[in-house]
Design a protein around this motif. Structure first.
Motif, PDB file in Angstrom:
ATOM      1  N   UNK A 173       0.854  -1.184   0.000  1.00  0.00           N
ATOM      2  CA  UNK A 173       0.000   0.000   0.000  1.00  0.00           C
ATOM      3  C   UNK A 173       0.890   1.235   0.000  1.00  0.00           C
ATOM      4  N   UNK A 174       0.495   2.205  -0.767  1.00  0.00           N
ATOM      5  CA  UNK A 174       1.214   3.481  -0.715  1.00  0.00           C
ATOM      6  C   UNK A 174       0.940   4.148   0.621  1.00  0.00           C
ATOM      7  N   UNK A 175       1.979   4.796   1.140  1.00  0.00           N
ATOM      8  CA  UNK A 175       1.869   5.385   2.470  1.00  0.00           C
ATOM      9  C   UNK A 175       0.749   6.425   2.548  1.00  0.00           C
ATOM     10  N   UNK A 212      -1.983   6.599   0.883  1.00  0.00           N
ATOM     11  CA  UNK A 212      -3.292   5.947   0.890  1.00  0.00           C
ATOM     12  C   UNK A 212      -3.552   5.323   2.252  1.00  0.00           C
ATOM     13  N   UNK A 213      -2.521   4.708   2.814  1.00  0.00           N
ATOM     14  CA  UNK A 213      -2.656   4.106   4.140  1.00  0.00           C
ATOM     15  C   UNK A 213      -3.028   5.175   5.164  1.00  0.00           C
ATOM     16  N   UNK A 214      -2.337   6.325   5.098  1.00  0.00           N
ATOM     17  CA  UNK A 214      -2.628   7.414   6.045  1.00  0.00           C
ATOM     18  C   UNK A 214      -4.062   7.898   5.898  1.00  0.00           C
TER      19      UNK A 214
END
Lengths: 224, 179
Positions: A2-4, A6-8
């Protein structure tokens, strides 16, 4: 993977949805007395009590900045009236700014009159009233959603920012009053300033603007 | 003790910011605390403690503290409540999931399949035990240090590290990790 970013965002949204559930739940309200609020204010402000209370919320991902509506009965947004509130506005790239100023020091030091609308959309009932020296808050609820009206005193150099980077700032005129509105996260934020007070009305986005007009027009003052 | 904190916030900007945070959020914070503690007086104490910690954060890291928003307050209120419970019931630690019905843990294999990958990620995070998602929120959204997170969630730094590690492991197991 997951891209950071998007995760955030997913982290934020998951918590915000839980908070949204709380705000729209039937959990009982907890009333606080003036002593409790003063304890918090003392904790926050320390010795410096000079700064006034202003609504200034920063819009981050998933968070909406509060909108303040500049409302004057006689003057336009950039007009100047002697011995009265002067509102200066600046449009920046990422935010819109309103600065309250005055040639005289005639601002109230406490809430003398409380303004409460006599009209509410069908099914909304009065839920809670919080009255304090410097602000009041009234909440109506229909068991699914809330409508909230906050009233605070303005003071010289009150400075309000509308974050326009993540949401569209809309401008309207209602009966000579200038309104600034923002729609975000399922809510509509409508705000305005008089010579003595600033108001913030927060309601679900699906409430028609004509209903909001009726609410604002039905505001009646009561001694604080 | 309060007088120590009274001298902390000399900045008018910090004062305004925190006052606004309080006015905007106190209603739901108190309702959340009351739903956990089932006691209005304790709920007020829990929220008061949150602002005590927030003032400390403003003093220590004004830049980080200026980013404080609802998710931070949500995590702080919950853990302030659990801390109060632990103080009064020293022999028993109340599980987070027991109090809140807002996000119950599900087995990874039982995640509801959705077409939207982002929604799937969000649902998964919502279903994680909140002891893990809380520290992930404070770490990834607010960039707090281990010690700062420990102060908010009221556990030791070692426990914070362990929870971060386990939380990331859960994410990695399901999604292959975070870039």
């Amino acid at each position: 993977m997951i891209e950071k970013s998007i995760f955030k965002k997913a982290l934020l949204d998951s918590v915000l949805s839980k908070i949204h559930e709380i705000e729209n739940s039937d959990l009982p309200y907890v009333d606080t007395d003036e002593g409790y609020d003063n304890r918090i204010f003392d904790l926050i402000k320390g010795r410096n009590m000079a700064s006034g209370i202003s609504f200034r919320n920063r819009l981050k991902i998933g968070i909406i900045a509060a909108i303040l509506i500049c409302l004057t009965m006689i003057m336009s947004i950039t007009a100047i009236r002697s011995n009265s509130v002067k509102l200066l506005t600046n449009a920046h790239k990422e935010y819109f700014e309103i600065i309250v100023t005055s040639d005289s020091n005639t601002f109230p030091t406490n809430i003398e009159k409380i303004y409460i609308p006599s009209y509410m959309p069908e099914s909304y009932e009065l839920k809670a009233i919080t009255k304090r020296e410097l602000f009041t808050q009234v909440i109506w609820s229909n068991n699914s959603y809330n409508i909230r009206l906050q009233q605070t005193i303005v003071s010289k150099n009150t400075n309000i920012h509308f974050d326009t980077e993540h949401s569209k700032l809309e401008y309207a005129v209602l009966g000579g009053y200038e309104l600034y509105c923002v729609n975000a996260e399922g809510n509509r934020y409508v705000s305005w300033i008089t010579e003595e007070y600033s108001f913030l009305l927060v309601c679900p986005s699906d409430i028609e603007f004509s209903e909001i007009e009726k609410i604002i027009e039905s505001m009646e003052s009561q001694e604080g | 003790m309060l007088s120590l904190y009274l001298s902390m916030l000399d900045e008018p900007e910090s004062n305004k910011r925190l006052t606004d945070i309080y006015l905007e959020n106190k209603a739901w914070m108190l309702r959340l605390a009351n739903s956990i503690l089932r006691n209005e007086e304790q709920a007020k104490d829990a929220v008061h403690n949150v602002f005590l910690e927030t003032v400390k954060l403003f003093r220590k890291s004004p830049k980080k503290a200026s980013e404080i928003s609802k998710p931070f307050l949500y995590v702080a209120v919950k853990n302030s409540c659990f801390s109060l419970v632990k103080d009064t019931q020293r022999t028993q630690v109340i599980s987070a999931d027991k109090f809140l019905n807002l996000g119950s843990y599900e087995n990874v294999e039982h995640i509801v399949e959705t077409r939207d990958a982002y929604k799937q990620l969000m649902n998964f995070i919502s279903s994680m035990p909140e002891i893990y998602s809380d520290v992930l929120v404070l770490k990834y959204i607010y960039y707090l240090s281990i010690n700062e997170i420990a102060a908010i969630v009221k556990v030791s730094s070692t426990t914070v590290r362990t929870r971060l590690k386990r939380g990331k492991k859960i994410i990695t197991k399901r999604f292959g990790g975070i870039l």
